[in-house]
Motif scaffolding. Structure first.
Motif, PDB file in Angstrom:
ATOM      1  N   PHE A 162      42.143  40.277  36.664  1.00  0.00           N
ATOM      2  CA  PHE A 162      42.372  39.651  35.360  1.00  0.00           C
ATOM      3  C   PHE A 162      43.448  38.577  35.470  1.00  0.00           C
ATOM      4  CE2 PHE A 162      44.540  39.085  31.386  1.00  0.00           C
ATOM      5  CZ  PHE A 162      43.496  38.973  30.478  1.00  0.00           C
ATOM      6  N   TYR A 202      41.398  31.971  33.134  1.00  0.00           N
ATOM      7  CA  TYR A 202      40.364  31.964  32.096  1.00  0.00           C
ATOM      8  C   TYR A 202      40.579  30.784  31.153  1.00  0.00           C
ATOM      9  CZ  TYR A 202      39.538  36.737  33.713  1.00  0.00           C
ATOM     10  OH  TYR A 202      39.275  37.839  34.482  1.00  0.00           O
ATOM     11  N   ARG A 214      37.463  38.387  27.553  1.00  0.00           N
ATOM     12  CA  ARG A 214      38.411  38.915  28.528  1.00  0.00           C
ATOM     13  C   ARG A 214      39.850  38.626  28.101  1.00  0.00           C
ATOM     14  NH1 ARG A 214      35.974  37.526  34.576  1.00  0.00           N
ATOM     15  NH2 ARG A 214      33.929  38.519  34.297  1.00  0.00           N
ATOM     16  N   LYS A 222      40.465  42.862  29.757  1.00  0.00           N
ATOM     17  CA  LYS A 222      39.590  43.654  30.620  1.00  0.00           C
ATOM     18  C   LYS A 222      38.453  42.778  31.146  1.00  0.00           C
ATOM     19  CE  LYS A 222      40.341  48.044  28.183  1.00  0.00           C
ATOM     20  NZ  LYS A 222      39.699  49.110  27.384  1.00  0.00           N
ATOM     21  N   ILE A 223      37.950  43.162  32.330  1.00  0.00           N
ATOM     22  CA  ILE A 223      36.778  42.524  32.913  1.00  0.00           C
ATOM     23  C   ILE A 223      35.591  43.453  32.718  1.00  0.00           C
ATOM     24  CG2 ILE A 223      35.723  41.666  35.043  1.00  0.00           C
ATOM     25  CD1 ILE A 223      38.547  41.004  36.032  1.00  0.00           C
ATOM     26  N   GLU A 224      34.516  42.900  32.163  1.00  0.00           N
ATOM     27  CA  GLU A 224      33.350  43.716  31.847  1.00  0.00           C
ATOM     28  C   GLU A 224      32.666  44.226  33.125  1.00  0.00           C
ATOM     29  OE1 GLU A 224      32.022  39.628  32.634  1.00  0.00           O
ATOM     30  OE2 GLU A 224      33.653  40.493  31.448  1.00  0.00           O
TER      31      GLU A 224
END
Length: 224
Positions: free
Chosen positions: A183, A188, A208, A213-215
């Motif tokens: 993350f 991002y 995110r 969180k990362i899916e």
């Protein structure tokens, strides 16, 4: 610089143990019509995850096939264009020198890079290699997708010509930010700032940032 391209379209077919797909494409010649949905005559089986305005065309670098053939020498004959289901195949354009938001002229049309291709489990069935979608993602040899800015007549005789560069994010970096880094809110934000980024990737990166969180990508990569 001009980049001559081979062009491919496909029809939906069934795969034992998997869902229908149009990944098996054939080369075409002459003049074609490109609409905002893609090339006339090219099909997509599941339009929630394939096709649509931000994914109208798929481009895969021809030079990557030597890498895959070296990884799977016993199956080297499989690794020729358009084995990864691409519409466009070129030499000289890769994830490292193509950027999110790049606009190319192709015949009468203008097309814009929107995101890396997100490999899915259908590739595993297509090649008969259980984890090739994951390998493709990990290697960053994914190719990329386009939206159609201006529709029109295109031709296999008309090269791709870069006419505008709008961001500083190569497709290679977009892959790394999305899949290879822990993350990282700053990265991002960098990706979200890239003009032309697809709605799908914009949504994912913003989620995110909000959730920290990362899916889970298991369903996309493994079909579960």
């Amino acid at each position: 610089m001009d980049y001559p391209a081979n062009v491919f379209i496909g029809k939906i077919k069934d795969y034992d143990g998997s869902r229908p797909s149009a990944i098996a494409k054939v080369q075409v010649d002459g003049e074609l019509t490109l609409t905002e949905k893609g090339l006339v005559g090219d099909q997509q089986a599941e339009k929630k995850i394939h096709g649509g305005p931000d994914r109208a065309l798929c481009h895969y670098p021809r030079e990557h096939y030597a890498y895959w053939a070296s990884e799977y020498p016993d199956q080297a004959g499989l690794f020729v264009a358009p084995a990864f289901g691409e519409n466009l195949s070129t030499e000289g354009l890769t994830e490292k020198n193509v950027f999110i938001g790049d606009i190319f002229r192709w015949g009468d049309a203008l097309i814009q890079v929107t995101q890396p291709r997100s490999p899915c489990f259908k590739l595993n069935f297509h090649f008969g290699i259980t984890d090739i979608a994951t390998q493709m993602q990990n290697a960053g040899r994914t190719g990329w997708l386009y939206r159609v800015i201006v529709a029109g007549k295109v031709s296999v005789d008309a090269p791709l010509t870069l006419v505008s560069r709008l961001s500083d994010v190569p497709v290679h970096d977009a892959c790394a930010i999305a899949w290879h880094m822990p993350f990282d809110d700053e990265q991002y934000h960098r990706l979200l700032s890239a003009a032309g980024l697809s709605i799908s990737w914009t949504r994912t990166m913003q989620k995110r940032r909000l959730s920290h969180k990362i899916e889970d990508n298991a369903r996309r990569l493994w079909g579960r």
